[in-house]
Design a protein around this motif. Structure first.
Motif, PDB file in Angstrom:
ATOM      1  N   LEU A  27     -27.036  21.920 -29.027  1.00  0.00           N
ATOM      2  CA  LEU A  27     -26.866  21.564 -27.619  1.00  0.00           C
ATOM      3  C   LEU A  27     -25.913  22.564 -26.978  1.00  0.00           C
ATOM      4  O   LEU A  27     -24.903  22.949 -27.587  1.00  0.00           O
ATOM      5  N   PHE A  28     -26.241  22.973 -25.747  1.00  0.00           N
ATOM      6  CA  PHE A  28     -25.298  23.830 -25.033  1.00  0.00           C
ATOM      7  C   PHE A  28     -25.235  23.428 -23.565  1.00  0.00           C
ATOM      8  O   PHE A  28     -26.173  22.865 -23.008  1.00  0.00           O
ATOM      9  N   TRP A  29     -24.077  23.687 -22.985  1.00  0.00           N
ATOM     10  CA  TRP A  29     -23.815  23.348 -21.596  1.00  0.00           C
ATOM     11  C   TRP A  29     -23.473  24.636 -20.855  1.00  0.00           C
ATOM     12  O   TRP A  29     -22.508  25.330 -21.186  1.00  0.00           O
ATOM     13  N   GLU A  30     -24.302  24.961 -19.852  1.00  0.00           N
ATOM     14  CA  GLU A  30     -24.009  26.132 -19.026  1.00  0.00           C
ATOM     15  C   GLU A  30     -22.807  25.828 -18.120  1.00  0.00           C
ATOM     16  O   GLU A  30     -22.543  24.675 -17.768  1.00  0.00           O
ATOM     17  N   GLN A  31     -22.086  26.869 -17.755  1.00  0.00           N
ATOM     18  CA  GLN A  31     -20.970  26.688 -16.841  1.00  0.00           C
ATOM     19  C   GLN A  31     -21.458  26.113 -15.509  1.00  0.00           C
ATOM     20  O   GLN A  31     -22.482  26.537 -14.977  1.00  0.00           O
ATOM     21  N   GLY A  59     -37.904  34.637  -8.019  1.00  0.00           N
ATOM     22  CA  GLY A  59     -37.392  33.548  -7.201  1.00  0.00           C
ATOM     23  C   GLY A  59     -36.449  32.650  -7.989  1.00  0.00           C
ATOM     24  O   GLY A  59     -36.117  32.901  -9.146  1.00  0.00           O
ATOM     25  N   ARG A  60     -36.033  31.583  -7.363  1.00  0.00           N
ATOM     26  CA  ARG A  60     -35.093  30.646  -7.974  1.00  0.00           C
ATOM     27  C   ARG A  60     -35.746  29.924  -9.149  1.00  0.00           C
ATOM     28  O   ARG A  60     -36.876  29.474  -9.065  1.00  0.00           O
ATOM     29  N   ARG A  61     -35.005  29.825 -10.249  1.00  0.00           N
ATOM     30  CA  ARG A  61     -35.562  29.229 -11.455  1.00  0.00           C
ATOM     31  C   ARG A  61     -35.464  27.714 -11.459  1.00  0.00           C
ATOM     32  O   ARG A  61     -36.119  27.058 -12.250  1.00  0.00           O
ATOM     33  N   GLY A  62     -34.656  27.139 -10.607  1.00  0.00           N
ATOM     34  CA  GLY A  62     -34.669  25.704 -10.400  1.00  0.00           C
ATOM     35  C   GLY A  62     -34.017  24.903 -11.512  1.00  0.00           C
ATOM     36  O   GLY A  62     -33.382  25.421 -12.428  1.00  0.00           O
ATOM     37  N   PHE A  63     -34.234  23.593 -11.421  1.00  0.00           N
ATOM     38  CA  PHE A  63     -33.571  22.632 -12.294  1.00  0.00           C
ATOM     39  C   PHE A  63     -33.904  22.865 -13.765  1.00  0.00           C
ATOM     40  O   PHE A  63     -33.049  22.731 -14.631  1.00  0.00           O
ATOM     41  N   PHE A  64     -35.150  23.200 -14.074  1.00  0.00           N
ATOM     42  CA  PHE A  64     -35.590  23.274 -15.466  1.00  0.00           C
ATOM     43  C   PHE A  64     -35.545  24.683 -16.046  1.00  0.00           C
ATOM     44  O   PHE A  64     -35.945  24.889 -17.192  1.00  0.00           O
ATOM     45  N   GLY A  65     -35.071  25.652 -15.300  1.00  0.00           N
ATOM     46  CA  GLY A  65     -35.037  27.028 -15.778  1.00  0.00           C
ATOM     47  C   GLY A  65     -33.680  27.427 -16.301  1.00  0.00           C
ATOM     48  O   GLY A  65     -32.709  26.658 -16.254  1.00  0.00           O
ATOM     49  N   PRO A  66     -33.566  28.633 -16.852  1.00  0.00           N
ATOM     50  CA  PRO A  66     -32.278  29.120 -17.352  1.00  0.00           C
ATOM     51  C   PRO A  66     -31.282  29.299 -16.223  1.00  0.00           C
ATOM     52  O   PRO A  66     -31.656  29.571 -15.084  1.00  0.00           O
ATOM     53  N   LEU A  83     -48.719  28.017 -21.555  1.00  0.00           N
ATOM     54  CA  LEU A  83     -47.567  27.629 -20.741  1.00  0.00           C
ATOM     55  C   LEU A  83     -46.771  28.895 -20.434  1.00  0.00           C
ATOM     56  O   LEU A  83     -46.016  29.383 -21.280  1.00  0.00           O
ATOM     57  N   PRO A  84     -46.955  29.465 -19.239  1.00  0.00           N
ATOM     58  CA  PRO A  84     -46.270  30.731 -18.941  1.00  0.00           C
ATOM     59  C   PRO A  84     -44.763  30.542 -18.772  1.00  0.00           C
ATOM     60  O   PRO A  84     -44.302  29.560 -18.181  1.00  0.00           O
ATOM     61  N   ASN A  85     -44.011  31.472 -19.354  1.00  0.00           N
ATOM     62  CA  ASN A  85     -42.549  31.494 -19.224  1.00  0.00           C
ATOM     63  C   ASN A  85     -41.911  30.163 -19.615  1.00  0.00           C
ATOM     64  O   ASN A  85     -40.902  29.748 -19.043  1.00  0.00           O
ATOM     65  N   ALA A  86     -42.484  29.485 -20.596  1.00  0.00           N
ATOM     66  CA  ALA A  86     -41.999  28.165 -20.985  1.00  0.00           C
ATOM     67  C   ALA A  86     -40.897  28.220 -22.038  1.00  0.00           C
ATOM     68  O   ALA A  86     -40.330  27.188 -22.389  1.00  0.00           O
ATOM     69  N   ALA A  87     -40.601  29.412 -22.558  1.00  0.00           N
ATOM     70  CA  ALA A  87     -39.541  29.571 -23.551  1.00  0.00           C
ATOM     71  C   ALA A  87     -38.812  30.873 -23.285  1.00  0.00           C
ATOM     72  O   ALA A  87     -39.376  31.805 -22.705  1.00  0.00           O
ATOM     73  N   TRP A  88     -37.562  30.920 -23.707  1.00  0.00           N
ATOM     74  CA  TRP A  88     -36.768  32.126 -23.482  1.00  0.00           C
ATOM     75  C   TRP A  88     -35.594  32.171 -24.450  1.00  0.00           C
ATOM     76  O   TRP A  88     -35.211  31.157 -25.056  1.00  0.00           O
ATOM     77  N   ARG A  98     -31.126  32.045 -30.341  1.00  0.00           N
ATOM     78  CA  ARG A  98     -31.936  30.833 -30.419  1.00  0.00           C
ATOM     79  C   ARG A  98     -32.920  30.750 -29.250  1.00  0.00           C
ATOM     80  O   ARG A  98     -32.720  31.368 -28.211  1.00  0.00           O
ATOM     81  N   ILE A  99     -33.949  29.924 -29.460  1.00  0.00           N
ATOM     82  CA  ILE A  99     -35.014  29.762 -28.468  1.00  0.00           C
ATOM     83  C   ILE A  99     -34.747  28.504 -27.645  1.00  0.00           C
ATOM     84  O   ILE A  99     -34.442  27.440 -28.186  1.00  0.00           O
ATOM     85  N   THR A 100     -34.876  28.642 -26.331  1.00  0.00           N
ATOM     86  CA  THR A 100     -34.735  27.515 -25.405  1.00  0.00           C
ATOM     87  C   THR A 100     -36.072  27.294 -24.707  1.00  0.00           C
ATOM     88  O   THR A 100     -36.801  28.246 -24.437  1.00  0.00           O
ATOM     89  N   PHE A 101     -36.386  26.035 -24.438  1.00  0.00           N
ATOM     90  CA  PHE A 101     -37.668  25.674 -23.836  1.00  0.00           C
ATOM     91  C   PHE A 101     -37.470  24.905 -22.535  1.00  0.00           C
ATOM     92  O   PHE A 101     -36.480  24.188 -22.364  1.00  0.00           O
ATOM     93  N   THR A 102     -38.431  25.041 -21.643  1.00  0.00           N
ATOM     94  CA  THR A 102     -38.397  24.274 -20.416  1.00  0.00           C
ATOM     95  C   THR A 102     -38.690  22.799 -20.698  1.00  0.00           C
ATOM     96  O   THR A 102     -39.456  22.467 -21.617  1.00  0.00           O
ATOM     97  N   TRP A 103     -38.088  21.923 -19.894  1.00  0.00           N
ATOM     98  CA  TRP A 103     -38.389  20.493 -19.918  1.00  0.00           C
ATOM     99  C   TRP A 103     -39.146  20.086 -18.655  1.00  0.00           C
ATOM    100  O   TRP A 103     -39.210  18.908 -18.310  1.00  0.00           O
ATOM    101  N   ALA A 104     -39.724  21.050 -17.962  1.00  0.00           N
ATOM    102  CA  ALA A 104     -40.492  20.740 -16.749  1.00  0.00           C
ATOM    103  C   ALA A 104     -41.620  19.764 -17.090  1.00  0.00           C
ATOM    104  O   ALA A 104     -42.236  19.856 -18.165  1.00  0.00           O
TER     105      ALA A 104
END
Length: 254
Positions: A27-31, A59-66, A83-88, A98-104
């Motif tokens: 688990l990680f918390w962005e600033q 554009g803006r990556r929004g609530f579910f983006g990095p 699923l385009p751009n669904a992981a990063w 580590r790999i992070t995934f969208t929760w959209a």
């Protein structure tokens, strides 16, 4: 950035295909963003289903983006879908590649913590949500137009967020609001099925028709984003707080 290893067994599925299966998710918390996200070791990910892409979203990556720089984007090919751009991979040393995934909502079909389905984002192990009946006098207005007046609120206290005032529908001037088309899910409260807009403030109010039992007192009541309205409590004006939801683009929904 704050990180910790979770003891939960975490899985993510597209159709019947398990893309993620981990017993040591980080688990990680962005600033300045209070909602946690999982990051997974590559050994816990079906990397054969991830295809690196140079097609970076604009554009803006929004609530579910990095919420910070990305070292590598991936498309996911699973369950007969792309699923385009669904992981990063975030460009952050704390996440160790580590790999992070969208929760959209339109991405993965299911996220599981142990055998319980979770929506919207991981549950924060340090978060508490509490709903209490109250007899405080609450008023809500915007641009000097009264939207609600109640002495029968339920106060909802949620770690990291402003106190929310859930008011009986009969105490809200719905004729001064317009019906919105949003729908959202909270891992702690359930699905908010009804939304209302105010001029210049979309999705300013919402209601949970069938909340989770822990916060059952808020059922069918209406709350407002304190960040967008003027609230008084027992005649005292409450300053508008600043939170991630001050920007309407950060408000979760479809």
């Amino acid at each position: 950035m704050r990180t910790e290893i979770s003891d939960k067994w975490v899985r993510a599925m597209v159709g019947s295909t398990t893309v993620v299966d981990s017993r040591a998710a980080m688990l990680f918390w962005e600033q300045k963003f209070p909602i946690p996200v999982y990051a997974f070791a590559p050994d816990d990910v079906r990397m054969d289903l991830l295809e690196p892409t140079s097609d970076v979203p604009t554009g803006r990556r929004g609530f579910f983006g990095p919420k910070g720089p990305v070292a590598q984007w991936f498309d996911i090919h699973a369950g007969g879908r792309v699923l385009p751009n669904a992981a990063w991979i975030r460009d952050a040393p704390e996440l160790e590649g580590r790999i992070t995934f969208t929760w959209a909502p339109d991405a993965f079909d299911q996220w599981l913590e142990e055998e319980e389905e979770v929506h919207s984002h991981p549950r924060d192990p340090h978060k508490r949500v509490e709903a209490l009946l109250s007899s405080r006098h609450i008023t809500v207005s915007i641009d000097d137009v009264l939207l609600a007046d109640s002495t029968e609120p339920v106060l909802l206290f949620e770690t990291y967020l402003p106190t929310r005032y859930y008011l009986p529908r009969t105490d809200v001037r719905l004729d001064r609001l317009s019906t919105g088309n949003n729908r959202s899910h909270c891992p702690y409260k359930g699905y908010a099925e009804d939304y209302w807009d105010a001029p210049g403030s979309p999705s300013v109010a919402w209601s949970y028709p069938d909340p989770y039992p822990a916060v059952g007192l808020i059922k069918d009541r209406i709350a407002f984003y304190n960040e967008s309205v003027d609230i008084t409590v027992d005649g005292v004006a409450v300053p508008r707080p600043r939170s991630i939801f001050s920007n309407t683009k950060n408000r979760p929904g479809d």
